[in-house]
Design an enzyme around this catalytic site. Structure first.
Site, PDB file in Angstrom:
ATOM      1  N   ARG A   1      -0.152  -8.796  13.595  1.00  0.00           N
ATOM      2  CA  ARG A   1      -0.749  -7.752  12.756  1.00  0.00           C
ATOM      3  C   ARG A   1      -1.581  -8.360  11.633  1.00  0.00           C
ATOM      4  NH1 ARG A   1       4.472  -5.018  11.241  1.00  0.00           N
ATOM      5  NH2 ARG A   1       3.267  -3.866   9.717  1.00  0.00           N
TER       6      ARG A   1
ATOM      7  N   ARG B   1      11.766  -5.384   4.916  1.00  0.00           N
ATOM      8  CA  ARG B   1      11.405  -3.970   4.649  1.00  0.00           C
ATOM      9  C   ARG B   1      12.362  -3.027   5.379  1.00  0.00           C
ATOM     10  NH1 ARG B   1       5.342  -1.793   5.464  1.00  0.00           N
ATOM     11  NH2 ARG B   1       5.559  -2.599   7.584  1.00  0.00           N
TER      12      ARG B   1
ATOM     13  N   ARG C   1      -9.397   1.228   8.751  1.00  0.00           N
ATOM     14  CA  ARG C   1      -9.010  -0.145   9.073  1.00  0.00           C
ATOM     15  C   ARG C   1     -10.084  -0.860   9.881  1.00  0.00           C
ATOM     16  NH1 ARG C   1      -3.125   0.614   8.853  1.00  0.00           N
ATOM     17  NH2 ARG C   1      -1.940  -1.247   9.299  1.00  0.00           N
TER      18      ARG C   1
ATOM     19  N   ARG D   1      11.564  -1.342  11.013  1.00  0.00           N
ATOM     20  CA  ARG D   1      10.550  -1.026  12.015  1.00  0.00           C
ATOM     21  C   ARG D   1      10.503  -2.098  13.095  1.00  0.00           C
ATOM     22  NH1 ARG D   1       5.255   0.360   8.537  1.00  0.00           N
ATOM     23  NH2 ARG D   1       4.352  -0.700  10.334  1.00  0.00           N
TER      24      ARG D   1
ATOM     25  N   LYS E   1       0.829  -1.215   0.000  1.00  0.00           N
ATOM     26  CA  LYS E   1       0.000   0.000   0.000  1.00  0.00           C
ATOM     27  C   LYS E   1       0.861   1.262   0.000  1.00  0.00           C
ATOM     28  CE  LYS E   1      -2.036  -1.056   3.892  1.00  0.00           C
ATOM     29  NZ  LYS E   1      -1.264  -2.286   4.199  1.00  0.00           N
TER      30      LYS E   1
HETATM   31  P1  ADP Z   1       1.486  -1.643   7.641  1.00  0.00           P
HETATM   32  O1  ADP Z   1       2.623  -1.051   6.858  1.00  0.00           O
HETATM   33  O2  ADP Z   1       1.800  -2.941   8.236  1.00  0.00           O
HETATM   34  O3  ADP Z   1       0.190  -1.691   6.883  1.00  0.00           O
HETATM   35  P2  ADP Z   1       1.035   0.763   9.186  1.00  0.00           P
HETATM   36  O4  ADP Z   1       2.274   1.537   9.055  1.00  0.00           O
HETATM   37  O5  ADP Z   1      -0.133   1.149   8.343  1.00  0.00           O
HETATM   38  O6  ADP Z   1       1.348  -0.755   8.965  1.00  0.00           O
HETATM   39  O7  ADP Z   1       0.549   0.770  10.702  1.00  0.00           O
HETATM   40  C1  ADP Z   1       1.440   0.554  11.778  1.00  0.00           C
HETATM   41  C2  ADP Z   1       0.644   0.529  13.086  1.00  0.00           C
HETATM   42  O8  ADP Z   1       0.014   1.810  13.298  1.00  0.00           O
HETATM   43  C3  ADP Z   1      -0.492  -0.468  13.141  1.00  0.00           C
HETATM   44  O9  ADP Z   1      -0.061  -1.775  13.525  1.00  0.00           O
HETATM   45  C4  ADP Z   1      -1.398   0.165  14.204  1.00  0.00           C
HETATM   46  O10 ADP Z   1      -0.886  -0.017  15.510  1.00  0.00           O
HETATM   47  C5  ADP Z   1      -1.276   1.644  13.880  1.00  0.00           C
HETATM   48  N1  ADP Z   1      -2.287   2.067  12.894  1.00  0.00           N
HETATM   49  C6  ADP Z   1      -2.047   2.522  11.632  1.00  0.00           C
HETATM   50  N2  ADP Z   1      -3.205   2.831  11.014  1.00  0.00           N
HETATM   51  C7  ADP Z   1      -4.205   2.562  11.899  1.00  0.00           C
HETATM   52  C8  ADP Z   1      -5.625   2.651  11.836  1.00  0.00           C
HETATM   53  N3  ADP Z   1      -6.244   3.094  10.738  1.00  0.00           N
HETATM   54  N4  ADP Z   1      -6.323   2.284  12.935  1.00  0.00           N
HETATM   55  C9  ADP Z   1      -5.716   1.864  14.048  1.00  0.00           C
HETATM   56  N5  ADP Z   1      -4.377   1.731  14.165  1.00  0.00           N
HETATM   57  C10 ADP Z   1      -3.621   2.073  13.101  1.00  0.00           C
HETATM   58  P1  ADP Z   2       2.220  -1.887   3.211  1.00  0.00           P
HETATM   59  O1  ADP Z   2       2.217  -0.381   3.189  1.00  0.00           O
HETATM   60  O2  ADP Z   2       0.989  -2.459   2.567  1.00  0.00           O
HETATM   61  O3  ADP Z   2       2.479  -2.451   4.567  1.00  0.00           O
HETATM   62  P2  ADP Z   2       4.772  -1.645   1.799  1.00  0.00           P
HETATM   63  O4  ADP Z   2       4.480  -0.762   0.643  1.00  0.00           O
HETATM   64  O5  ADP Z   2       5.471  -1.057   2.970  1.00  0.00           O
HETATM   65  O6  ADP Z   2       3.413  -2.380   2.284  1.00  0.00           O
HETATM   66  O7  ADP Z   2       5.591  -2.903   1.246  1.00  0.00           O
HETATM   67  C1  ADP Z   2       6.054  -3.930   2.119  1.00  0.00           C
HETATM   68  C2  ADP Z   2       7.391  -4.450   1.622  1.00  0.00           C
HETATM   69  O8  ADP Z   2       7.207  -5.151   0.389  1.00  0.00           O
HETATM   70  C3  ADP Z   2       8.425  -3.367   1.325  1.00  0.00           C
HETATM   71  O9  ADP Z   2       9.698  -3.850   1.698  1.00  0.00           O
HETATM   72  C4  ADP Z   2       8.319  -3.156  -0.198  1.00  0.00           C
HETATM   73  O10 ADP Z   2       9.552  -2.711  -0.761  1.00  0.00           O
HETATM   74  C5  ADP Z   2       7.960  -4.547  -0.678  1.00  0.00           C
HETATM   75  N1  ADP Z   2       7.060  -4.555  -1.843  1.00  0.00           N
HETATM   76  C6  ADP Z   2       6.010  -3.721  -2.068  1.00  0.00           C
HETATM   77  N2  ADP Z   2       5.379  -4.041  -3.221  1.00  0.00           N
HETATM   78  C7  ADP Z   2       6.022  -5.117  -3.732  1.00  0.00           C
HETATM   79  C8  ADP Z   2       5.838  -5.916  -4.927  1.00  0.00           C
HETATM   80  N3  ADP Z   2       4.840  -5.686  -5.787  1.00  0.00           N
HETATM   81  N4  ADP Z   2       6.707  -6.933  -5.134  1.00  0.00           N
HETATM   82  C9  ADP Z   2       7.706  -7.179  -4.253  1.00  0.00           C
HETATM   83  N5  ADP Z   2       7.929  -6.475  -3.118  1.00  0.00           N
HETATM   84  C10 ADP Z   2       7.103  -5.450  -2.858  1.00  0.00           C
END
Ligand code: ADP
Ligand code: ADP
Length: 218
Positions: free
Chosen positions: A173, A129, A90, A162, A15
């Site tokens: 998660r 990541r 979410r 992270r 995302k």
């Molecule tokens: P990911 O990259 O795994 O999708 P995020 O960076 O979006 O993770 O979120 C990291 C953490 O921040 C989540 O595990 C949660 O604790 C908090 N968080 C982020 N967005 C939300 C949301 N919309 N509602 C509740 N908690 C959130």
């Molecule tokens: P999210 O925001 O949904 O948690 P991220 O964009 O942070 O996901 O991506 C998670 C990890 O996967 C990062 O290390 C990113 O570089 C890698 N990644 C993202 N998209 C792809 C893809 N299409 N193929 C392979 N690796 C990917």
């Protein structure tokens, strides 16, 4: 009319990666609730202190805190055209709060790309990541490495792993996503906004499919 995209998908689906690319392409601001929380944690704000324990455990921060934070962000003037929402909503309550807010400000969600990726791949992605300290640019040690190890290509800041990307927290998660966020797939499907996109096909290919889906919706 302000235009909003909601990127849906499990942790590690891509995302943030896609939101950063699409924000430039569509000239919209990238609003990541995770980035907003991490900024508050880093600056030790009151909101950050309230959120800390939840983020550390890989649980969702309570809806009232999260909704207030995102609402404040969306009211800022750089969001006048709309925004790309990454990681919000979410929960069903967050989705309802978003719909209400947008109806009050002449905005609407035009498309909800849902990036789907199997669990084994998510774990591999999150464990590799690397995130940029300054602005949250996203890398992967194998799939999308920076030109110089440990340094962000775009702003030269240090990359870090992270805390919540360690294996135990990742598993939790993903479970939290399945229990609390996955119901939004049906919520947006019923509104005819959802497009499911295979998230395993490489970053550029995913971007192409997302652009097609968004352009069809505009
Ligand atoms: P990911 O990259 O795994 O999708 P995020 O960076 O979006 O993770 O979120 C990291 C953490 O921040 C989540 O595990 C949660 O604790 C908090 N968080 C982020 N967005 C939300 C949301 N919309 N509602 C509740 N908690 C959130
Ligand atoms: P999210 O925001 O949904 O948690 P991220 O964009 O942070 O996901 O991506 C998670 C990890 O996967 C990062 O290390 C990113 O570089 C890698 N990644 C993202 N998209 C792809 C893809 N299409 N193929 C392979 N690796 C990917």
């Amino acid at each position: 009319m302000r235009i909003y995209l909601v990127l849906l998908g499990p942790p590690g689906a891509g995302k943030g990666t896609q939101a950063q690319i699409l924000a430039e392409k569509f000239n919209l601001v990238h609003v990541s609730s995770g980035d907003l929380f991490r900024e508050n944690l880093k600056n030790k704000t009151v909101l950050g202190q309230k959120a800390q324990a939840y983020v550390d455990r890989g649980e969702l921060v309570p809806d009232d805190i999260t909704i207030g934070m995102v609402k404040d962000r969306l009211m800022k003037s750089d969001c006048d055209n709309g925004a790309i929402l990454d990681g919000f909503p979410r929960t069903p309550a967050q989705a309802e709060a978003l719909a209400k807010l947008l109806s009050e400000m002449d905005g609407k969600v035009v498309s909800v790309p849902f990036i789907s990726v199997p669990v084994e791949t998510l774990i591999e992605r999150l464990s590799g990541r690397w995130t940029c300290q300054a602005q949250g640019h996203i890398y992967h040690e194998k799939n999308n490495p920076p030109r110089v190890a440990g340094i962000c290509d775009l702003d030269g800041s240090a990359l870090y792993q992270r805390e919540d990307d360690k294996r135990e927290t990742v598993m939790h998660r993903i479970q939290v996503y399945q229990d609390q966020t996955a119901p939004l797939i049906e919520y947006y499907r019923k509104q005819n906004l959802l497009t499911e996109i295979d998230g395993t096909i490489g970053i550029e290919n995913v971007t192409d499919r997302m652009i097609t889906a968004i352009q069809e919706a505009l």
